[in-house]
Design a protein around this motif. Structure first.
Motif, mmCIF file in Angstrom:
data_model
loop_
_atom_site.group_PDB
_atom_site.id
_atom_site.type_symbol
_atom_site.label_atom_id
_atom_site.label_comp_id
_atom_site.label_asym_id
_atom_site.label_seq_id
_atom_site.Cartn_x
_atom_site.Cartn_y
_atom_site.Cartn_z
ATOM 1 N N ALA A 194 0.853 -1.183 0.000
ATOM 2 C CA ALA A 194 0.000 0.000 0.000
ATOM 3 C C ALA A 194 0.891 1.235 0.000
ATOM 4 C CB ALA A 194 -0.888 0.004 1.244
ATOM 5 N N CYS A 195 0.342 2.353 -0.438
ATOM 6 C CA CYS A 195 1.095 3.609 -0.450
ATOM 7 C C CYS A 195 0.219 4.712 0.152
ATOM 8 C CB CYS A 195 1.502 3.987 -1.873
ATOM 9 S SG CYS A 195 2.327 5.595 -1.985
ATOM 10 N N ASP A 196 0.766 5.394 1.140
ATOM 11 C CA ASP A 196 0.093 6.554 1.734
ATOM 12 C C ASP A 196 1.090 7.705 1.785
ATOM 13 O OD1 ASP A 196 -2.698 5.663 2.970
ATOM 14 O OD2 ASP A 196 -1.270 4.018 3.252
ATOM 15 N N LEU A 197 0.703 8.825 1.222
ATOM 16 C CA LEU A 197 1.534 10.028 1.239
ATOM 17 C C LEU A 197 0.895 11.039 2.186
ATOM 18 C CD1 LEU A 197 2.238 10.457 -2.589
ATOM 19 C CD2 LEU A 197 3.490 9.079 -0.918
ATOM 20 N N ARG A 270 4.486 2.757 3.684
ATOM 21 C CA ARG A 270 4.279 1.582 2.836
ATOM 22 C C ARG A 270 3.977 0.388 3.740
ATOM 23 N NH1 ARG A 270 5.368 3.136 -2.765
ATOM 24 N NH2 ARG A 270 6.072 5.288 -2.517
ATOM 25 N N THR A 271 2.906 -0.319 3.443
ATOM 26 C CA THR A 271 2.485 -1.457 4.257
ATOM 27 C C THR A 271 1.964 -2.570 3.360
ATOM 28 O OG1 THR A 271 0.374 -0.275 4.532
ATOM 29 C CG2 THR A 271 1.926 -0.190 6.377
ATOM 30 N N LEU A 272 1.953 -3.797 3.897
ATOM 31 C CA LEU A 272 1.545 -4.952 3.094
ATOM 32 C C LEU A 272 0.192 -5.529 3.498
ATOM 33 C CD1 LEU A 272 4.934 -6.850 2.678
ATOM 34 C CD2 LEU A 272 3.756 -5.404 1.015
ATOM 35 N N SER A 273 -0.462 -4.891 4.460
ATOM 36 C CA SER A 273 -1.817 -5.328 4.830
ATOM 37 C C SER A 273 -2.631 -4.101 5.182
ATOM 38 C CB SER A 273 -1.778 -6.296 6.018
ATOM 39 O OG SER A 273 -1.479 -5.609 7.217
ATOM 40 N N ALA A 276 -2.095 -3.211 8.956
ATOM 41 C CA ALA A 276 -0.882 -2.435 9.242
ATOM 42 C C ALA A 276 -1.016 -1.018 8.702
ATOM 43 C CB ALA A 276 0.328 -3.128 8.637
ATOM 44 N N GLN A 277 -1.665 -0.877 7.558
ATOM 45 C CA GLN A 277 -1.882 0.450 6.972
ATOM 46 C C GLN A 277 -2.715 1.321 7.904
ATOM 47 O OE1 GLN A 277 -4.280 0.381 3.381
ATOM 48 N NE2 GLN A 277 -3.325 2.246 2.577
ATOM 49 N N ALA A 278 -3.827 0.779 8.381
ATOM 50 C CA ALA A 278 -4.717 1.548 9.253
ATOM 51 C C ALA A 278 -4.047 1.888 10.579
ATOM 52 C CB ALA A 278 -6.000 0.758 9.501
ATOM 53 N N ARG A 279 -3.315 0.933 11.142
ATOM 54 C CA ARG A 279 -2.668 1.162 12.432
ATOM 55 C C ARG A 279 -1.563 2.221 12.317
ATOM 56 N NH1 ARG A 279 -2.977 2.032 17.576
ATOM 57 N NH2 ARG A 279 -1.389 1.029 18.863
#
Length: 405
Positions: A194-197, A270-273, A276-279
């Protein structure tokens, strides 16, 4: 007899002739020479639509008000499932320093990620399947805009892609020099992150550098925040999960003897689930709120962009392996131990349709390098794998019908 032909092709794998391979090379280099940024792929889309129409494929140009092009091809063996095949068309906002004859003619825009090759591959598969439509069912060719800003796939979904062109399975590919030339890499589960900026705006109180007690220094706040953010992954994400949080920009101040009143941090997660992204994002916000209270300043967290991890399902992964083995040989199909921490908005499409994303081994520089050029040897390989996927999956439906009768 046509059904038997379909099964034979499915078992042996599609073969892309020299003439088509040469044509694909020409299309690819033309796209490379005239790259276009996301949502501006007008020339590319026009050329794609023109070629598809020339092969008798039904074309939906400018789909949903975007620069996307959707091609639809029905097999001549009757009704059956629908298979979606996708390629991205956009380029990057960077200078092409490749020095080759087909170097970019557009200043500051370059096909440094290989989307020119992906588009040519899907065109090659479309051409081959249109000439030999020995399958039951439908193939939907999705030429997607704006993968680089991670907005094109969602734009197609919002426009009704899977309402207008419902697919039973969906497949996409990308060149990758982390695996050997002539190899295919695919794995079950997350294959891309995942990608979050984000941006963090810190509003303090400016002042004279000799009288810091009269100011509220946002650089001090920002420095403390950068340090505290390093604990997010190490202390909030399970050791069995993967996450990367990087602060890549810290901007503040205009003079050497003036305390700034404002600072900006920018970074990426950057996360793989999804968990993990939300946390990670939750803890980012919490630490910003805590720093604002602790330092008595105003901090605004801005979530600029988000895309989910690209997660492959087991069945479609097996189908990719079967098709790639038929084209390249079983020994050339590998299961990457680890995913890449790069991101792809194909993930949005997989949210709505089961499918798989796979890598084609690339002989050359890594993506986003200023001298990157797509390895043309991949063109017939990729097209053959896409076409073989169509024959195998849609020939399976012929088999099911035959056994039912």
């Amino acid at each position: 007899m046509p059904a038997a032909v379909a099964h034979t092709v499915a078992l042996a794998g599609a073969r892309i002739g020299d003439d088509l391979a040469q044509a694909m090379r020409g299309w690819r280099r033309d796209f490379h020479r005239y790259p276009e940024l996301g949502h501006q792929e007008h020339r590319t889309a026009t050329r794609v639509a023109e070629l598809l129409r020339g092969w008798g494929i039904v074309v939906h140009e400018g789909y949903g008000g975007t620069t996307g092009v959707i091609g639809v091809l029905d097999g001549r063996l009757g009704s059956g499932p629908t298979l979606g095949l996708r390629a991205d068309m956009d380029a990057l906002p960077m200078q092409d320093q490749g020095g080759h004859e087909h170097q970019s003619r557009h200043d500051g825009v370059a096909h440094a990620c290989g989307h020119d090759g992906h588009t040519a591959i899907l065109l090659g598969a479309a051409c081959h399947l249109a000439a030999h439509p020995d399958f039951a069912g439908r193939v939907v060719f999705i030429f997607q805009p704006a993968e680089e800003p991670l907005t094109g796939a969602q734009a197609l979904v919002d426009a009704g892609l899977f309402r207008d062109f419902p697919c039973d399975e969906l497949y996409g590919l990308h060149n990758n020099n982390c695996i050997g030339p002539g190899q295919v890499g695919v794995r079950v589960g997350a294959i891309l992150s995942a990608c979050d900026l984000f941006e963090i705006h810190i509003q303090g109180v400016g002042g004279h550098a000799a009288m810091p007690h009269q100011a509220n220094d946002p650089i001090v706040v920002g420095a403390a925040l950068v340090q505290s953010l390093q604990s997010v992954v190490s202390r909030n994400i399970s050791p069995f999960e993967t996450a990367v949080l990087s602060i890549c920009q810290f901007q503040a101040g205009s003079a050497i003897n003036v305390i700034a009143d404002h600072a900006v941090l920018r970074g990426t997660v950057r996360t793989l689930s999804r968990e993990a992204q939300a946390r990670t994002l939750e803890r980012l916000r919490d630490l910003c709120e805590g720093a604002a209270q602790g330092y008595g300043c105003r901090i605004e967290f801005r979530h600029l962009l988000s895309s989910p991890p690209t997660i492959n399902q087991a069945g479609p992964v097996d189908h990719v392996k079967r098709a790639a083995a038929a084209v390249l040989g079983a020994d050339q199909v590998i299961d990457p131990v680890t995913p890449l921490m790069a991101s792809e908005d194909f993930a949005y499409l997989l949210d709505h349709c089961p499918g798989a994303y796979f890598f084609l081994g690339h002989d050359g520089l890594t993506c986003h390098h200023p001298e990157f050029d797509f390895d043309d040897a991949l063109l017939p390989q990729g097209a053959a794998i896409f076409a073989t996927l169509a024959y195998q999956r849609l020939a399976d439906s012929v088999s099911s019908k035959a056994s039912a009768t």
